[in-house]
Write a protein that holds these residues in place. Structure first.
Motif, PDB file in Angstrom:
ATOM      1  N   GLY A 171       0.825  -1.205   0.000  1.00 55.09           N
ATOM      2  CA  GLY A 171       0.000   0.000   0.000  1.00 55.09           C
ATOM      3  C   GLY A 171       0.861   1.258   0.000  1.00 55.09           C
ATOM      4  O   GLY A 171       2.093   1.180   0.002  1.00 55.09           O
ATOM      5  N   PHE A 172       0.205   2.414  -0.018  1.00 54.95           N
ATOM      6  CA  PHE A 172       0.894   3.697   0.166  1.00 54.95           C
ATOM      7  C   PHE A 172       0.962   3.975   1.664  1.00 54.95           C
ATOM      8  O   PHE A 172       0.129   3.513   2.444  1.00 54.95           O
ATOM      9  N   ARG A 173       1.917   4.776   2.062  1.00 59.05           N
ATOM     10  CA  ARG A 173       2.069   5.113   3.486  1.00 59.05           C
ATOM     11  C   ARG A 173       0.932   5.976   4.017  1.00 59.05           C
ATOM     12  O   ARG A 173       0.616   5.942   5.193  1.00 59.05           O
ATOM     13  N   LYS A 174       0.341   6.779   3.134  1.00 59.95           N
ATOM     14  CA  LYS A 174      -0.751   7.676   3.545  1.00 59.95           C
ATOM     15  C   LYS A 174      -2.001   7.371   2.728  1.00 59.95           C
ATOM     16  O   LYS A 174      -1.902   6.979   1.555  1.00 59.95           O
ATOM     17  N   ILE A 175      -3.156   7.589   3.341  1.00 59.72           N
ATOM     18  CA  ILE A 175      -4.427   7.494   2.618  1.00 59.72           C
ATOM     19  C   ILE A 175      -5.175   8.812   2.801  1.00 59.72           C
ATOM     20  O   ILE A 175      -4.821   9.623   3.661  1.00 59.72           O
ATOM     21  N   VAL A 176      -6.227   9.010   1.984  1.00 59.51           N
ATOM     22  CA  VAL A 176      -6.988  10.261   2.067  1.00 59.51           C
ATOM     23  C   VAL A 176      -8.433   9.929   2.438  1.00 59.51           C
ATOM     24  O   VAL A 176      -9.096   9.151   1.758  1.00 59.51           O
ATOM     25  N   VAL A 177      -8.868  10.500   3.547  1.00 52.36           N
ATOM     26  CA  VAL A 177     -10.189  10.211   4.102  1.00 52.36           C
ATOM     27  C   VAL A 177     -10.951  11.513   4.339  1.00 52.36           C
ATOM     28  O   VAL A 177     -10.349  12.591   4.415  1.00 52.36           O
ATOM     29  N   GLU A 178     -12.273  11.383   4.480  1.00 52.70           N
ATOM     30  CA  GLU A 178     -13.082  12.558   4.831  1.00 52.70           C
ATOM     31  C   GLU A 178     -13.133  12.672   6.347  1.00 52.70           C
ATOM     32  O   GLU A 178     -13.473  11.720   7.042  1.00 52.70           O
ATOM     33  N   ARG A 179     -12.754  13.864   6.838  1.00 53.26           N
ATOM     34  CA  ARG A 179     -12.820  14.163   8.278  1.00 53.26           C
ATOM     35  C   ARG A 179     -13.536  15.497   8.434  1.00 53.26           C
ATOM     36  O   ARG A 179     -13.079  16.497   7.882  1.00 53.26           O
ATOM     37  N   ASP A 180     -14.651  15.506   9.180  1.00 55.94           N
ATOM     38  CA  ASP A 180     -15.445  16.725   9.365  1.00 55.94           C
ATOM     39  C   ASP A 180     -15.776  17.384   8.024  1.00 55.94           C
ATOM     40  O   ASP A 180     -15.654  18.603   7.878  1.00 55.94           O
ATOM     41  N   GLY A 181     -16.133  16.570   7.059  1.00 53.83           N
ATOM     42  CA  GLY A 181     -16.591  17.093   5.772  1.00 53.83           C
ATOM     43  C   GLY A 181     -15.492  17.534   4.821  1.00 53.83           C
ATOM     44  O   GLY A 181     -15.780  18.050   3.742  1.00 53.83           O
ATOM     45  N   ALA A 182     -14.226  17.339   5.202  1.00 55.54           N
ATOM     46  CA  ALA A 182     -13.133  17.785   4.324  1.00 55.54           C
ATOM     47  C   ALA A 182     -12.086  16.670   4.182  1.00 55.54           C
ATOM     48  O   ALA A 182     -11.941  15.839   5.080  1.00 55.54           O
ATOM     49  N   PRO A 183     -11.346  16.666   3.052  1.00 52.56           N
ATOM     50  CA  PRO A 183     -10.321  15.641   2.876  1.00 52.56           C
ATOM     51  C   PRO A 183      -9.159  15.830   3.852  1.00 52.56           C
ATOM     52  O   PRO A 183      -8.742  16.957   4.116  1.00 52.56           O
ATOM     53  N   ALA A 184      -8.684  14.718   4.390  1.00 55.52           N
ATOM     54  CA  ALA A 184      -7.529  14.746   5.291  1.00 55.52           C
ATOM     55  C   ALA A 184      -6.602  13.604   4.916  1.00 55.52           C
ATOM     56  O   ALA A 184      -7.048  12.503   4.585  1.00 55.52           O
ATOM     57  N   VAL A 185      -5.293  13.891   4.936  1.00 49.97           N
ATOM     58  CA  VAL A 185      -4.282  12.874   4.654  1.00 49.97           C
ATOM     59  C   VAL A 185      -3.848  12.279   5.985  1.00 49.97           C
ATOM     60  O   VAL A 185      -3.419  13.009   6.887  1.00 49.97           O
ATOM     61  N   VAL A 186      -4.006  10.971   6.128  1.00 53.24           N
ATOM     62  CA  VAL A 186      -3.679  10.312   7.407  1.00 53.24           C
ATOM     63  C   VAL A 186      -2.806   9.078   7.138  1.00 53.24           C
ATOM     64  O   VAL A 186      -2.712   8.608   6.001  1.00 53.24           O
ATOM     65  N   ASP A 187      -2.174   8.560   8.178  1.00 50.00           N
ATOM     66  CA  ASP A 187      -1.383   7.335   8.043  1.00 50.00           C
ATOM     67  C   ASP A 187      -2.275   6.181   7.600  1.00 50.00           C
ATOM     68  O   ASP A 187      -3.409   6.063   8.062  1.00 50.00           O
ATOM     69  N   ASN A 188      -1.763   5.339   6.735  1.00 50.79           N
ATOM     70  CA  ASN A 188      -2.489   4.154   6.278  1.00 50.79           C
ATOM     71  C   ASN A 188      -2.392   3.064   7.343  1.00 50.79           C
ATOM     72  O   ASN A 188      -1.309   2.547   7.593  1.00 50.79           O
ATOM     73  N   PRO A 189      -3.528   2.725   7.967  1.00 53.73           N
ATOM     74  CA  PRO A 189      -3.464   1.724   9.042  1.00 53.73           C
ATOM     75  C   PRO A 189      -2.997   0.360   8.535  1.00 53.73           C
ATOM     76  O   PRO A 189      -2.516  -0.455   9.317  1.00 53.73           O
ATOM     77  N   LYS A 190      -3.148   0.114   7.220  1.00 51.54           N
ATOM     78  CA  LYS A 190      -2.767  -1.185   6.666  1.00 51.54           C
ATOM     79  C   LYS A 190      -1.347  -1.198   6.098  1.00 51.54           C
ATOM     80  O   LYS A 190      -0.913  -2.214   5.583  1.00 51.54           O
ATOM     81  N   TRP A 191      -0.678  -0.050   6.153  1.00 52.05           N
ATOM     82  CA  TRP A 191       0.633  -0.008   5.507  1.00 52.05           C
ATOM     83  C   TRP A 191       1.593  -0.991   6.178  1.00 52.05           C
ATOM     84  O   TRP A 191       1.694  -1.035   7.415  1.00 52.05           O
ATOM     85  N   ALA A 192       2.238  -1.787   5.362  1.00 50.66           N
ATOM     86  CA  ALA A 192       3.159  -2.802   5.887  1.00 50.66           C
ATOM     87  C   ALA A 192       4.575  -2.458   5.463  1.00 50.66           C
ATOM     88  O   ALA A 192       4.828  -2.192   4.296  1.00 50.66           O
ATOM     89  N   ARG A 193       5.471  -2.443   6.400  1.00 53.46           N
ATOM     90  CA  ARG A 193       6.859  -2.128   6.143  1.00 53.46           C
ATOM     91  C   ARG A 193       7.522  -3.184   5.246  1.00 53.46           C
ATOM     92  O   ARG A 193       7.233  -4.338   5.331  1.00 53.46           O
TER      93      ARG A 193
END
Ligand SMILES: O=P(O)(O)OC[C@H]1OC(O)[C@H](O)[C@@H](O)[C@@H]1O
Ligand SMILES: [Fe+2]
Length: 193
Positions: A171-193
Motif C-alpha cells: 500500500g501507500f504510506r498515507k491514505i486520504v479520508v473525509e474528516r469533518d466534511g473535508a479531505p484529510a491525509v492520514v497514516d495508512n493503518p494497513k501499511w506494511a513495512r
C-alpha cells in the motif's frame, strides 16, 4: 522501431466533460479488482459485490519504446469506501526513474506520491493544474469531490512500464479520508513495512 518512412500523426478526442473518447474504448477498474487496497475491508467488499466502477483510463497502444510518449485520460469517479475516497490502484514505473505528467481537466482531488526511500508528497488537482510526478515516485489519483469525476490527461515515456507489486502488497504510506466534511491525509493503518 526507428524508421525514416513517413508516419501518420495520430488524432484523438477526449471529452472535457466525461474524459471519454468517441473513438476509443477505455480500460475499466471495478471495486472487485482492488477491494483489498482500501482500509475499510468490509465496506470495500460490499461495494465489490455491486461491482462498482471506480475508474477508467486509456491505453492508446503506443509502442513501449523510449522515444515514444504514452498518453490518455484517466477518470476516477466520486465515491468513498467507508470514509476513504475512491482512488486508482497506483503504481511505480518498472523503469523506476521515469517521470509522468498529469494535467487536471475536471474535478477535484489529489495526486499521492511516494518513493522507495519513504518520501511522501501529495499535490492538489484542480482544473488547469498540472502535476509533474518525478521519476522514482509511485503515484495514485484520488477523487475528493462528492459528485464530480476527477479527469486528468497523462503522458509518460513509452518504455516506463507499470510495477504494481510493491503497492499491492504494502500500500501507500498515507491514505486520504473525509474528516469533518473535508479531505484529510492520514497514516495508512494497513501499511506494511
Ligand atoms: O495503473 P493504475 O494505477 O491502475 O492507474 C490507471 C492508469 O492511470 C493513469 O492515468 C496512468 O498514467 C496509467 O498509466 C495508468 O495505468
Ligand atoms: Fe504512471
Amino acid at each position: 522501431m526507428s524508421t525514416t518512412a513517413p508516419r501518420p500523426a495520430v488524432v484523438t478526442d477526449f471529452s472535457l466533460d466525461t474524459g471519454l473518447s468517441r473513438t476509443r474504448k477505455p480500460l475499466q477498474r471495478r471495486m472487485s479488482a482492488m477491494a483489498g487496497m482500501y482500509a475499510d475491508q468490509r465496506a470495500a467488499e460490499r461495494l465489490a459485490e455491486e461491482d462498482v466502477l471506480v475508474y477508467e483510463f486509456f491505453d492508446m497502444g503506443v509502442p513501449q519504446s523510449s522515444g515514444e510518449v504514452a498518453y490518455g485520460t484517466s477518470i476516477t469517479y466520486p465515491g468513498k469506501v467507508g470514509d476513504e475516497y475512491f482512488m486508482t490502484k497506483g503504481h511505480f514505473h518498472s523503469v523506476l526513474d521515469t517521470a509522468e505528467i498529469y494535467y487536471c481537466l475536471r474535478g477535484r482531488g489529489l495526486m499521492m506520491m511516494e518513493n522507495p526511500e519513504g518520501d511522501v508528497q501529495w499535490q492538489e488537482f484542480t482544473p488547469g493544474q498540472g502535476v509533474y510526478v518525478p521519476g522514482r515516485y509511485a503515484h495514485r489519483s484520488i477523487n475528493t469531490s462528492p459528485d464530480e469525476p476527477l479527469i486528468t490527461f497523462f503522458a509518460f515515456p513509452g518504455h516506463a512500464g507499470h510495477d504494481y507489486g510493491t503497492i499491492e502488497s504494502k500500500g501507500f504510506r498515507k491514505i486520504v479520508v473525509e474528516r469533518d466534511g473535508a479531505p484529510a491525509v492520514v497514516d495508512n493503518p494497513k501499511w506494511a513495512r
